[in-house]
Design a protein around this motif. Structure first.
Motif, PDB file in Angstrom:
ATOM      1  N   HIS A  16     -21.612 -11.529 -27.214  1.00 43.07           N
ATOM      2  CA  HIS A  16     -22.119 -10.159 -27.894  1.00 43.07           C
ATOM      3  C   HIS A  16     -20.835  -9.319 -28.606  1.00 43.07           C
ATOM      4  O   HIS A  16     -19.790  -9.504 -27.887  1.00 43.07           O
ATOM      5  CB  HIS A  16     -22.921  -9.379 -27.070  1.00 43.07           C
ATOM      6  N   LYS A  17     -21.069  -9.086 -29.910  1.00 48.52           N
ATOM      7  CA  LYS A  17     -20.105  -7.881 -30.500  1.00 48.52           C
ATOM      8  C   LYS A  17     -20.198  -6.829 -30.163  1.00 48.52           C
ATOM      9  O   LYS A  17     -21.231  -6.076 -30.307  1.00 48.52           O
ATOM     10  CB  LYS A  17     -20.187  -8.366 -32.015  1.00 48.52           C
ATOM     11  N   ILE A  18     -18.872  -6.295 -29.491  1.00 49.62           N
ATOM     12  CA  ILE A  18     -19.120  -4.746 -29.028  1.00 49.62           C
ATOM     13  C   ILE A  18     -18.221  -4.041 -30.023  1.00 49.62           C
ATOM     14  O   ILE A  18     -17.037  -4.357 -30.033  1.00 49.62           O
ATOM     15  CB  ILE A  18     -18.535  -4.895 -27.439  1.00 49.62           C
ATOM     16  N   THR A  19     -18.678  -3.257 -30.359  1.00 49.91           N
ATOM     17  CA  THR A  19     -17.892  -2.015 -31.339  1.00 49.91           C
ATOM     18  C   THR A  19     -17.761  -0.517 -30.721  1.00 49.91           C
ATOM     19  O   THR A  19     -18.857  -0.199 -30.301  1.00 49.91           O
ATOM     20  CB  THR A  19     -18.483  -2.166 -32.770  1.00 49.91           C
ATOM     21  N   VAL A  20     -16.821  -0.013 -30.564  1.00 53.03           N
ATOM     22  CA  VAL A  20     -16.426   1.247 -29.980  1.00 53.03           C
ATOM     23  C   VAL A  20     -16.278   2.310 -31.310  1.00 53.03           C
ATOM     24  O   VAL A  20     -15.081   1.877 -31.759  1.00 53.03           O
ATOM     25  CB  VAL A  20     -15.283   1.284 -28.991  1.00 53.03           C
ATOM     26  N   ASP A  92     -22.315   5.182 -42.184  1.00 50.52           N
ATOM     27  CA  ASP A  92     -21.840   4.182 -42.860  1.00 50.52           C
ATOM     28  C   ASP A  92     -21.433   2.772 -41.822  1.00 50.52           C
ATOM     29  O   ASP A  92     -21.705   1.731 -42.019  1.00 50.52           O
ATOM     30  CB  ASP A  92     -20.244   4.677 -43.344  1.00 50.52           C
ATOM     31  N   ILE A  93     -21.009   3.366 -40.550  1.00 51.14           N
ATOM     32  CA  ILE A  93     -20.769   2.348 -39.651  1.00 51.14           C
ATOM     33  C   ILE A  93     -21.984   1.453 -39.101  1.00 51.14           C
ATOM     34  O   ILE A  93     -22.323   0.456 -39.285  1.00 51.14           O
ATOM     35  CB  ILE A  93     -20.225   2.991 -38.419  1.00 51.14           C
ATOM     36  N   PRO A  99     -26.165  -2.525 -35.570  1.00 52.97           N
ATOM     37  CA  PRO A  99     -26.405  -2.882 -34.263  1.00 52.97           C
ATOM     38  C   PRO A  99     -27.538  -3.290 -33.722  1.00 52.97           C
ATOM     39  O   PRO A  99     -28.584  -2.393 -34.177  1.00 52.97           O
ATOM     40  CB  PRO A  99     -25.251  -1.797 -33.556  1.00 52.97           C
ATOM     41  N   ASP A 100     -27.747  -4.034 -32.806  1.00 58.26           N
ATOM     42  CA  ASP A 100     -29.245  -4.188 -32.024  1.00 58.26           C
ATOM     43  C   ASP A 100     -29.338  -2.885 -31.158  1.00 58.26           C
ATOM     44  O   ASP A 100     -30.415  -2.665 -30.866  1.00 58.26           O
ATOM     45  CB  ASP A 100     -28.919  -5.603 -31.374  1.00 58.26           C
ATOM     46  N   ILE A 120     -32.606   2.492 -35.042  1.00 61.51           N
ATOM     47  CA  ILE A 120     -31.993   1.604 -34.384  1.00 61.51           C
ATOM     48  C   ILE A 120     -32.215   2.056 -32.485  1.00 61.51           C
ATOM     49  O   ILE A 120     -32.147   3.166 -32.309  1.00 61.51           O
ATOM     50  CB  ILE A 120     -30.414   1.692 -34.397  1.00 61.51           C
ATOM     51  N   ARG A 121     -32.532   1.249 -31.995  1.00 55.48           N
ATOM     52  CA  ARG A 121     -32.446   1.353 -30.392  1.00 55.48           C
ATOM     53  C   ARG A 121     -31.287   1.876 -29.918  1.00 55.48           C
ATOM     54  O   ARG A 121     -30.267   1.329 -30.280  1.00 55.48           O
ATOM     55  CB  ARG A 121     -33.057   0.064 -29.518  1.00 55.48           C
ATOM     56  N   TYR A 122     -31.672   2.820 -29.073  1.00 56.60           N
ATOM     57  CA  TYR A 122     -30.309   3.362 -28.328  1.00 56.60           C
ATOM     58  C   TYR A 122     -30.594   3.971 -27.048  1.00 56.60           C
ATOM     59  O   TYR A 122     -31.730   4.055 -26.550  1.00 56.60           O
ATOM     60  CB  TYR A 122     -29.751   4.417 -29.446  1.00 56.60           C
ATOM     61  N   GLY A 123     -29.422   4.290 -26.292  1.00 57.54           N
ATOM     62  CA  GLY A 123     -29.725   4.839 -25.106  1.00 57.54           C
ATOM     63  C   GLY A 123     -28.519   6.050 -25.029  1.00 57.54           C
ATOM     64  O   GLY A 123     -27.753   6.025 -25.932  1.00 57.54           O
TER      65      GLY A 123
END
Length: 285
Positions: A16-20, A92-93, A99-100, A120-123
């Motif tokens: 998975h691609k993880i972006t911080v 923008d990001i 992101p999923d 977008i789903r989020y926690g």
């Protein structure tokens, strides 16, 4: 941040691609510690202004006489000044990367609002269970100076004070800033659910770095996940000056190091131990 980066490490290992999204100061340790993560930096002015104002905010929040003003102080000094620029950066990001799943800090209104706006789903990530996230009738601690967070040791006045008076004071203190925030949200064009701060995330996953034991036991709904305590897989080494001080302290307590020769066979320098407890290493005040 670190506990949630640790959670994401296995996902990265699975492809998975993880972006911080963080500030330029965190990049210095993020890059070598999590080399497979992608990093986006927020505008530098946000960190500079927040860092300069944070000691004042924390002093107010830690003062039991003004605990009810905690959320109001965060809104005034953290959320309102930076909401617009953060929301636009996040738009923008998120639009570019699409992101999923997002993990937003509990205090980052702009992140959650933009996630809702873009669908977008989020926690949200937290370090404890605040009021409103997971409630029970007997959990009644609002930072009013009462040592226990449950009603077990509260008198009737303390129960009334925590249940009704402090929440009313909290909402009254926040009212003006919430109105200002609503104006900014309308200007930016985000969809933001209304209501108390904690209830605002009722539909989102809550990932919390704690466990029952640190927290008072209570029923927990399926969207609340206690995952702690989690620490970094990479811990920094002891600073050399502290290491030298501990070594000298240990040797000075060894009877064999005093004048007069060797110690008796019943005394061994290997039995000497020093416990060094460093308070406050997780926050820079």
């Amino acid at each position: 941040m670190v506990p949630y980066l640790e959670i994401l490490k296995p996902l990265s290992a699975r492809g998975h691609k993880i972006t911080v999204v963080t500030d330029q100061h965190a990049v210095k340790w993020l890059t070598p510690t999590y080399p497979n993560f992608h990093i986006h930096q927020i505008p530098a002015e946000i960190w500079d202004r927040m860092h300069s104002s944070m000691p004042k905010i924390m002093a107010k929040m830690m003062d039991p006489k003004s605990a009810q003003d905690g959320f109001a102080n965060i809104l005034e000094h953290v959320t309102l000044p930076y909401y617009k620029i953060l929301a636009e950066s996040f738009r923008d990001i998120f639009t570019r990367d699409r992101p999923d799943l997002l993990l937003c800090d509990f205090m980052s209104n702009a992140c959650a609002d933009m996630a809702d706006t873009l669908g977008i789903r989020y926690g949200v990530t937290l370090s404890g269970l605040p009021n409103g996230v997971s409630d029970a009738p007997y959990v009644n601690g609002w930072g009013s100076g009462v040592l226990s967070s449950t009603t077990a040791s509260m008198n009737i006045w303390q129960r009334i004070h925590n249940k009704w008076i402090i929440p009313a004071q909290v909402m009254a203190a926040m009212h003006g800033n919430l109105e200002k925030l609503k104006q900014i949200q309308d200007e930016v064009g985000v969809v933001a659910p209304s209501g108390p701060p904690a209830k605002r995330f009722a539909h989102a996953l809550k990932v919390i770095n704690t466990f029952i034991g640190f927290e008072s036991a209570r029923p927990i709904d399926p969207l609340v996940q206690l995952v702690g305590p989690i620490r970094s897989h990479a811990n920094s080494t002891m600073p050399q000056d502290i290491q030298n001080w501990i070594s000298n302290l240990s040797s000075s307590s060894d009877p064999s190091s005093s004048s007069g020769g060797s110690s008796s066979s019943g005394s061994s320098s290997s039995s000497k131990r020093v416990i060094y407890v460093a308070f406050g290493t997780h926050i820079d005040l």
